[in-house]
Write an enzyme that holds these catalytic residues in place. Structure first.
Site, PDB file in Angstrom:
ATOM      1  N   LYS A   1      -9.195   2.396  -1.915  1.00 43.96           N
ATOM      2  CA  LYS A   1      -9.526   1.769  -0.933  1.00 43.96           C
ATOM      3  C   LYS A   1     -10.964   2.153  -0.284  1.00 43.96           C
ATOM      4  O   LYS A   1     -11.280   3.302  -0.364  1.00 43.96           O
ATOM      5  CB  LYS A   1      -8.359   2.319   0.174  1.00 43.96           C
TER       6      LYS A   1
ATOM      7  N   GLU B   1       0.733  -1.194   0.135  1.00 41.88           N
ATOM      8  CA  GLU B   1      -0.081   0.069   0.010  1.00 41.88           C
ATOM      9  C   GLU B   1       0.682   1.169  -0.135  1.00 41.88           C
ATOM     10  O   GLU B   1       1.852   1.432   0.709  1.00 41.88           O
ATOM     11  CB  GLU B   1      -1.004   0.009   1.360  1.00 41.88           C
TER      12      GLU B   1
ATOM     13  N   CYS C   1      -5.470  -3.347   2.495  1.00 44.81           N
ATOM     14  CA  CYS C   1      -5.232  -3.463   3.726  1.00 44.81           C
ATOM     15  C   CYS C   1      -6.405  -3.496   4.691  1.00 44.81           C
ATOM     16  O   CYS C   1      -7.039  -4.541   4.751  1.00 44.81           O
ATOM     17  CB  CYS C   1      -4.365  -2.191   4.342  1.00 44.81           C
TER      18      CYS C   1
ATOM     19  N   TYR D   1     -16.024 -59.317  -2.378  1.00 47.90           N
ATOM     20  CA  TYR D   1     -17.517 -58.818  -2.325  1.00 47.90           C
ATOM     21  C   TYR D   1     -18.288 -59.847  -1.422  1.00 47.90           C
ATOM     22  O   TYR D   1     -18.319 -61.024  -1.707  1.00 47.90           O
ATOM     23  CB  TYR D   1     -18.109 -58.853  -3.816  1.00 47.90           C
TER      24      TYR D   1
END
Length: 639
Positions: A115, A46, A170, A473
């Site tokens: 933002k 940022e 952020c 089986y």
């Protein structure tokens, strides 16, 4: 990009606060290094072009002009890079200032994302300088280009349809309803978060949990790039805590340093999971989200992410012990309830001295403790026949004794011989009838003893055997409650080992017999022994269980194609198996998995303990006559 993998990175450049020229140079140098390492999507922190800690300098025209010029420099220096990069800078629009992410590709700005949630509490004062970008949709002239600034956009790769990028910044992640949730609902599979999160004691753990949990909640890849060295330390310290997560798993992490944190996101895996989980909502609420396209040249992504060869078994010892304890408790709780509900007076277990029956009786022992009932209510039946060795017989007897179970020894040899005489089966013909006749006789004995004692038969077959159809089986395939039904063979081994270690001090003889059982080759013991030794070794016939469990996990849990399963197996097992060997057993896996579905279509009840189970009433619905042709065809010619 092949097989759905895209190489991504979180980068933290070393910056100087308010020195946009210096920061631009650091940024494009880091971008070039990322491109050199094959990264196709890079996320930077940022406001990294100016520095996050500029304070009131953000309001100065000189800084904003420097950011504009710095961005132009970056665009020119990286116009040949076939890589999408998100970097942070302040942007002016309509006499307001916005904290933005600029998404760059080959010298062009694909878009600006402002933002939304502007923190103004504690150590944060962003509201002093920045406005929220919520619902903004503007055209901004920046670095010589007209660019759209909006939070209502996803960026989609034309060559890789599963790669759809969304961006948040952020605090957006820390908010009650992060923008990434809506972006994921609208189709974003990769979220980039440009952050400047200062460090205080305990915050790293919370941040890590936040990133991984959000990636799980919205089933996405998540790249989190944090500010680091160079930010002002007047009041705060930034450590560059970079994180890469995928659907709840942390793939890569770096802290207290600058540079690149690199891994690969599997967007095909994410798309599969979203198709599978029908509660993943399609289409966001709160306004339409648009899609912008970009183009990346096709290239094979070199894998650096860790592919565990044991996907069902944690590699960390502490995690493995916790997993084993939890699995034992879950399985035992399932059996406890079934015993209570049926009013069963006994639990009947066929005890062979092998791994699976050992685990079954251990689980049954835990269930009896939960019921506050004596271990003698467990009837352990050992049924030696033509292939039984002294080792397995003695271990079965010792195990039952140490656990306090009621032991019955019933030699079924004469009964099987009589049956063979009745149907005209030669004792010299060791075919499938010879083998299955013994298995069915054992099941008949167990069922009848359960009737005699008012009990139920506890099944011993595990998940790996069910996947391969390695069961007779209506023989060992059948029981009244299959406690091992969703436990793969690789985990069975660790569960028994866990109990052996747990009992080492309390009961050395029990620990010793469990250890010897772990050392015994896996075998159904249906063919005559040779010089007293086991002659029939399962893994020689069907292949290594460590491979089959790996194939099972990725083929069933994630629906990967055979080619992709093979590629991951090569990555996971390295030099342990060459490609022809992997192909041999992978083809065998698919052949058996498809052809043996009829056995799974009529399984007895059993508890789900992990992410994969083949119960026809639960996780796996498949016709018994489905063809494996497409899957096997994909593997042809790959030797």
């Amino acid at each position: 990009m092949r097989d759905g993998f895209i190489k991504v990175a979180a980068g933290t450049p070393k910056i100087k606060v308010a020195d946009c020229r210096y920061n631009a140079e650091q940024i494009f140098t880091l971008m070039r290094e990322a491109s050199r390492q094959g990264v196709r999507v890079l996320c930077l922190p940022e406001l990294c072009l100016t520095g996050y800690t500029c304070g009131d300098l953000f309001l100065q025209d000189t800084l904003l002009k420097g950011a504009d010029e710095g961005l132009a420099t970056i665009l020119e220096a990286t116009k040949s890079l076939d890589m999408v990069t998100a970097l942070g800078l302040p942007v002016r629009c309509d006499n307001k200032l916005y904290n933005c992410a600029a998404l760059l590709h080959k010298g062009e700005i694909l878009g600006l994302i402002p933002k939304t949630n502007i923190p103004n509490y504690g150590e944060f004062y962003e509201g002093r300088w920045f406005a929220s970008g919520l619902d903004r949709d503007d055209r901004v002239f920046l670095a010589g280009q007209w660019v759209t600034m909006t939070t209502q956009n996803i960026y989609a790769c034309e060559e890789m349809p599963g790669l759809r990028i969304g961006v948040e910044i952020c605090e957006d992640l820390w908010a009650p309803l992060p923008p990434s949730t809506r972006l994921a609902q609208a189709g974003a599979t990769l979220i980039l978060n440009l952050s400047a999160s200062d460090e205080v004691v305990g915050k790293a753990d919370f941040r890590r949990a936040l990133v991984t949990s959000q990636s799980a909640r919205i089933m996405c890849g998540y790249v989190y790039a944090d500010a680091g060295e160079g930010e002002s330390t007047t009041d705060l310290v930034f450590t560059g805590h970079d994180l890469i997560a995928e659907n709840g798993a942390l793939l890569a992490e770096r802290r207290f340093s600058t540079g690149l944190t690199i891994s690969e996101i599997d967007v095909d895996k994410l798309a599969y999971e979203r198709r599978r989980v029908n509660t993943f909502a399609a289409g966001p609420e709160g306004g339409e989200i648009w899609t912008s396209d970009f183009s990346l040249e096709r290239a094979t992504t070199t894998l650096t992410r860790r592919i565990s060869p044991t996907p069902f078994v944690p590699e960390d010892a502490a995690d493995r012990a916790q997993r084993c304890d939890e699995v034992l408790r879950i399985a035992a709780l399932g059996l406890k309830h079934r015993l209570e509900h049926t009013g069963a007076r006994t639990a009947v277990v066929g005890l062979s001295g092998g791994l699976d029956s050992t685990l079954a009786i251990l689980i049954t022992g835990v269930a009896m403790k939960l019921l506050d009932r004596p271990a003698s209510d467990i009837i352990a039946v050992t049924m030696p026949c033509f292939g039984t060795t002294d080792r397995t017989r003695d271990n079965a007897v010792e195990l039952a004794s140490r656990l306090g179970a009621t032991l019955k020894r019933i030699d079924i040899s004469e009964a099987v011989k009589q049956h063979f005489r009745d149907i005209g089966q030669s004792m010299e013909d060791h075919d499938v009838t010879f083998e299955n006749g013994q298995a069915r006789e054992r099941t008949q004995v167990l069922m009848d003893i359960a009737n005699q004692t008012g009990g139920l038969v506890v099944g011993t077959g595990d998940l790996s055997e069910l996947a391969l159809g390695w069961a007779t089986y209506n023989g060992d395939h059948m029981s009244m409650y299959g406690v091992n039904a969703s436990i793969p063979k690789t985990l069975v081994r660790h569960l028994v080992s866990f109990v052996a270690g747990d009992k080492a001090e309390e009961d050395e003889r029990l620990s010793a017999v469990l250890t010897d059982i772990l050392d015994t080759p896996v075998s159904p013991e249906l063919l005559p022994a040779i010089e007293g030794k086991i002659s029939q070794k399962t893994e020689d016939l069907v292949g290594p269980y460590e491979l089959h469990d790996f194939f099972l996990y990725y083929a069933v849990r994630w629906g990967f194609s055979p080619r992709k399963v093979l590629r991951l197996a090569e990555q996971a097992f390295g030099r342990a198996y060459d490609r022809p060997t992997l192909l041999k057993w992978l083809k065998n896996f698919y052949r058996r998995f498809f052809s043996q579905q009829f056995k799974r279509s009529c399984l007895p009840d059993g508890p789900k303990v992990g992410s994969v189970t083949l119960s026809p009433r639960g996780d796996w619905r498949m016709p018994s006559d489905a063809s494996a042709a497409l899957w096997l065809d994909e593997l042809e010619g790959l030797e």
